[in-house]
Design a protein around this motif. Structure first.
Motif, PDB file in Angstrom:
ATOM      1  N   TYR A   1      12.581   5.609   2.363  1.00 22.90           N
ATOM      2  CA  TYR A   1      11.212   5.118   2.500  1.00 22.90           C
ATOM      3  C   TYR A   1      11.027   4.453   3.858  1.00 22.90           C
ATOM      4  O   TYR A   1      11.988   4.106   4.549  1.00 22.90           O
ATOM      5  CB  TYR A   1      10.829   4.164   1.364  1.00 22.90           C
ATOM      6  CG  TYR A   1      11.692   2.935   1.188  1.00 22.90           C
ATOM      7  CD1 TYR A   1      11.552   1.816   2.013  1.00 22.90           C
ATOM      8  CD2 TYR A   1      12.615   2.858   0.153  1.00 22.90           C
ATOM      9  CE1 TYR A   1      12.317   0.688   1.825  1.00 22.90           C
ATOM     10  CE2 TYR A   1      13.386   1.728  -0.053  1.00 22.90           C
ATOM     11  CZ  TYR A   1      13.235   0.637   0.792  1.00 22.90           C
ATOM     12  OH  TYR A   1      14.012  -0.485   0.608  1.00 22.90           O
TER      13      TYR A   1
ATOM     14  N   TYR B   1       7.714   6.770  -8.879  1.00 21.87           N
ATOM     15  CA  TYR B   1       7.516   8.170  -8.507  1.00 21.87           C
ATOM     16  C   TYR B   1       8.460   9.155  -9.188  1.00 21.87           C
ATOM     17  O   TYR B   1       8.089  10.298  -9.419  1.00 21.87           O
ATOM     18  CB  TYR B   1       7.655   8.322  -6.984  1.00 21.87           C
ATOM     19  CG  TYR B   1       6.577   7.606  -6.224  1.00 21.87           C
ATOM     20  CD1 TYR B   1       5.249   8.022  -6.297  1.00 21.87           C
ATOM     21  CD2 TYR B   1       6.868   6.497  -5.427  1.00 21.87           C
ATOM     22  CE1 TYR B   1       4.249   7.359  -5.594  1.00 21.87           C
ATOM     23  CE2 TYR B   1       5.880   5.831  -4.723  1.00 21.87           C
ATOM     24  CZ  TYR B   1       4.574   6.268  -4.810  1.00 21.87           C
ATOM     25  OH  TYR B   1       3.588   5.614  -4.126  1.00 21.87           O
TER      26      TYR B   1
ATOM     27  N   ARG C   1       0.873  -1.171   0.000  1.00 28.71           N
ATOM     28  CA  ARG C   1       0.000   0.000   0.000  1.00 28.71           C
ATOM     29  C   ARG C   1       0.910   1.222   0.000  1.00 28.71           C
ATOM     30  O   ARG C   1       1.494   1.559   1.009  1.00 28.71           O
ATOM     31  CB  ARG C   1      -0.912  -0.023   1.225  1.00 28.71           C
ATOM     32  CG  ARG C   1      -1.950  -1.144   1.213  1.00 28.71           C
ATOM     33  CD  ARG C   1      -2.565  -1.338   2.561  1.00 28.71           C
ATOM     34  NE  ARG C   1      -1.631  -1.964   3.499  1.00 28.71           N
ATOM     35  CZ  ARG C   1      -1.841  -2.051   4.806  1.00 28.71           C
ATOM     36  NH1 ARG C   1      -2.921  -1.535   5.356  1.00 28.71           N
ATOM     37  NH2 ARG C   1      -0.949  -2.638   5.580  1.00 28.71           N
ATOM     38  N   ARG C   2       1.024   1.861  -1.132  1.00 32.27           N
ATOM     39  CA  ARG C   2       2.072   2.851  -1.346  1.00 32.27           C
ATOM     40  C   ARG C   2       1.564   4.279  -1.276  1.00 32.27           C
ATOM     41  O   ARG C   2       0.412   4.579  -1.568  1.00 32.27           O
ATOM     42  CB  ARG C   2       2.761   2.593  -2.677  1.00 32.27           C
ATOM     43  CG  ARG C   2       1.835   2.606  -3.886  1.00 32.27           C
ATOM     44  CD  ARG C   2       2.570   2.137  -5.135  1.00 32.27           C
ATOM     45  NE  ARG C   2       2.892   0.720  -5.079  1.00 32.27           N
ATOM     46  CZ  ARG C   2       3.703   0.105  -5.933  1.00 32.27           C
ATOM     47  NH1 ARG C   2       4.296   0.786  -6.891  1.00 32.27           N
ATOM     48  NH2 ARG C   2       3.935  -1.184  -5.840  1.00 32.27           N
ATOM     49  N   SER C   3       2.491   5.181  -0.902  1.00 28.36           N
ATOM     50  CA  SER C   3       2.207   6.621  -0.882  1.00 28.36           C
ATOM     51  C   SER C   3       3.517   7.376  -1.036  1.00 28.36           C
ATOM     52  O   SER C   3       4.601   6.818  -0.824  1.00 28.36           O
ATOM     53  CB  SER C   3       1.512   7.029   0.414  1.00 28.36           C
ATOM     54  OG  SER C   3       2.337   6.765   1.537  1.00 28.36           O
ATOM     55  N   LEU C   4       3.424   8.636  -1.410  1.00 29.01           N
ATOM     56  CA  LEU C   4       4.595   9.489  -1.620  1.00 29.01           C
ATOM     57  C   LEU C   4       4.517  10.715  -0.730  1.00 29.01           C
ATOM     58  O   LEU C   4       3.478  11.377  -0.652  1.00 29.01           O
ATOM     59  CB  LEU C   4       4.677   9.926  -3.089  1.00 29.01           C
ATOM     60  CG  LEU C   4       5.746  10.962  -3.432  1.00 29.01           C
ATOM     61  CD1 LEU C   4       7.147  10.373  -3.263  1.00 29.01           C
ATOM     62  CD2 LEU C   4       5.554  11.488  -4.848  1.00 29.01           C
ATOM     63  N   VAL C   5       5.640  11.015  -0.077  1.00 29.97           N
ATOM     64  CA  VAL C   5       5.799  12.269   0.655  1.00 29.97           C
ATOM     65  C   VAL C   5       6.847  13.085  -0.093  1.00 29.97           C
ATOM     66  O   VAL C   5       8.031  12.744  -0.088  1.00 29.97           O
ATOM     67  CB  VAL C   5       6.239  12.034   2.116  1.00 29.97           C
ATOM     68  CG1 VAL C   5       6.456  13.368   2.815  1.00 29.97           C
ATOM     69  CG2 VAL C   5       5.214  11.193   2.855  1.00 29.97           C
TER      70      VAL C   5
ATOM     71  N   GLU D   1       5.856   3.988   2.386  1.00 32.59           N
ATOM     72  CA  GLU D   1       5.845   5.441   2.234  1.00 32.59           C
ATOM     73  C   GLU D   1       7.202   5.899   1.691  1.00 32.59           C
ATOM     74  O   GLU D   1       8.219   5.808   2.373  1.00 32.59           O
ATOM     75  CB  GLU D   1       5.577   6.110   3.578  1.00 32.59           C
ATOM     76  CG  GLU D   1       5.462   7.622   3.510  1.00 32.59           C
ATOM     77  CD  GLU D   1       5.207   8.237   4.871  1.00 32.59           C
ATOM     78  OE1 GLU D   1       4.092   8.753   5.095  1.00 32.59           O
ATOM     79  OE2 GLU D   1       6.131   8.194   5.724  1.00 32.59           O
TER      80      GLU D   1
ATOM     81  N   ARG E   1       2.577  -1.180   4.490  1.00 33.04           N
ATOM     82  CA  ARG E   1       2.420   0.203   4.043  1.00 33.04           C
ATOM     83  C   ARG E   1       3.805   0.713   3.664  1.00 33.04           C
ATOM     84  O   ARG E   1       4.744   0.607   4.454  1.00 33.04           O
ATOM     85  CB  ARG E   1       1.808   1.073   5.137  1.00 33.04           C
ATOM     86  CG  ARG E   1       0.357   0.779   5.439  1.00 33.04           C
ATOM     87  CD  ARG E   1      -0.261   1.839   6.352  1.00 33.04           C
ATOM     88  NE  ARG E   1       0.492   1.954   7.599  1.00 33.04           N
ATOM     89  CZ  ARG E   1       0.290   1.201   8.671  1.00 33.04           C
ATOM     90  NH1 ARG E   1      -0.630   0.242   8.648  1.00 33.04           N
ATOM     91  NH2 ARG E   1       1.001   1.359   9.770  1.00 33.04           N
TER      92      ARG E   1
END
Length: 238
Positions: A179, A85, A49-53, A203, A201
């Motif tokens: 990450y 990304y 479950r990926r996300s970018l900051v 990030e 998760r």
């Protein structure tokens, strides 16, 4: 004179005596294992479950081309992070990455090739000047560059001088990258290598780019080194 063609080991030893370090090329077994590792990483990445900051301050796009600096223990997913990304927001033609000239580096080079990344063999202790020249050439061809500033031997989380020299020569900004994972295994290696577990998760964090002028004093070089280290540690959570 015997007229005998020198064996590969003979040629290698002669070139070493001549001051040229010949990188260890991946063996057939290493290439097979690299392919299996590549497929395993791809399979695990699909479950994350990926996300970018994005702390670069560049919004969209990223710098047209850059040097991405990531800690050695984050190698497992760094190429997945780049292709997800960074690559879609970059004007670069591809990615070239610095890899150790050692036997272990031969395995990592084979993994990079599975991702379509150009491996450049060298480190601060072996083949450093040649690797710097090759990386500069890839930058001139329009490629992004990647380097583990604390590799290949550490100490962990201590930036070495090579990445600062690379930024000086190429004129490219250094983008700190790291990450976090909610679930992972940590190996008992010098870098505490992180192995991602499925369904975690994930990030990805991109830090503010660091620009290093071509002409700097030794004192200023050390200040840039410390600043890059600070920025990397700021986005790293173990």
């Amino acid at each position: 004179m015997t007229g005998r063609t020198p064996a590969p080991s003979d040629r290698t030893s002669r070139r070493r005596r001549a001051g040229v370090v010949v990188p260890h090329q991946p063996t057939r077994l290493q290439r097979l294992l690299a392919r299996l590792v590549f497929l395993l990483i791809r399979a695990v990445a699909l479950t994350l479950r990926r996300s970018l900051v994005d702390r670069t301050g560049c919004h969209d796009p990223l710098p047209p081309r850059a040097i991405y600096a990531v800690w050695h223990n984050r190698l497992a997913l760094c190429l997945e992070a780049y292709r997800t990304y960074a690559r879609p927001r970059s004007a670069a033609r591809g990615l070239a990455a610095l890899v150790s000239a050692s036997r272990d580096g031969g395995f990592l080079a084979a993994v990079l090739e599975c991702y379509g990344v150009r491996p450049v063999r060298g480190s601060s202790s072996r083949r450093g000047p040649q690797a710097l020249l090759e990386l500069t050439t890839w930058a001139e061809r329009g490629y992004d560059l990647a380097i583990t500033p604390d590799g290949p031997r550490g100490p962990r989380y201590v930036v070495q001088d090579g990445v600062i020299s690379l930024a000086q020569v190429t004129g490219l900004p250094i983008v700190p990258a790291s990450y976090r994972l909610s679930r992972f295994l940590r190996l008992r290696s010098w870098d505490g290598f992180i192995v991602p577990l499925p369904f975690a998760r994930w990030e990805v964090i991109l830090g503010k780019p660091l620009h290093v002028p071509r002409q700097v004093s030794e004192t200023e070089r050390e200040e840039f080194r410390r600043e890059l280290q600070r920025r990397l540690l700021e986005i790293t959570q173990d």
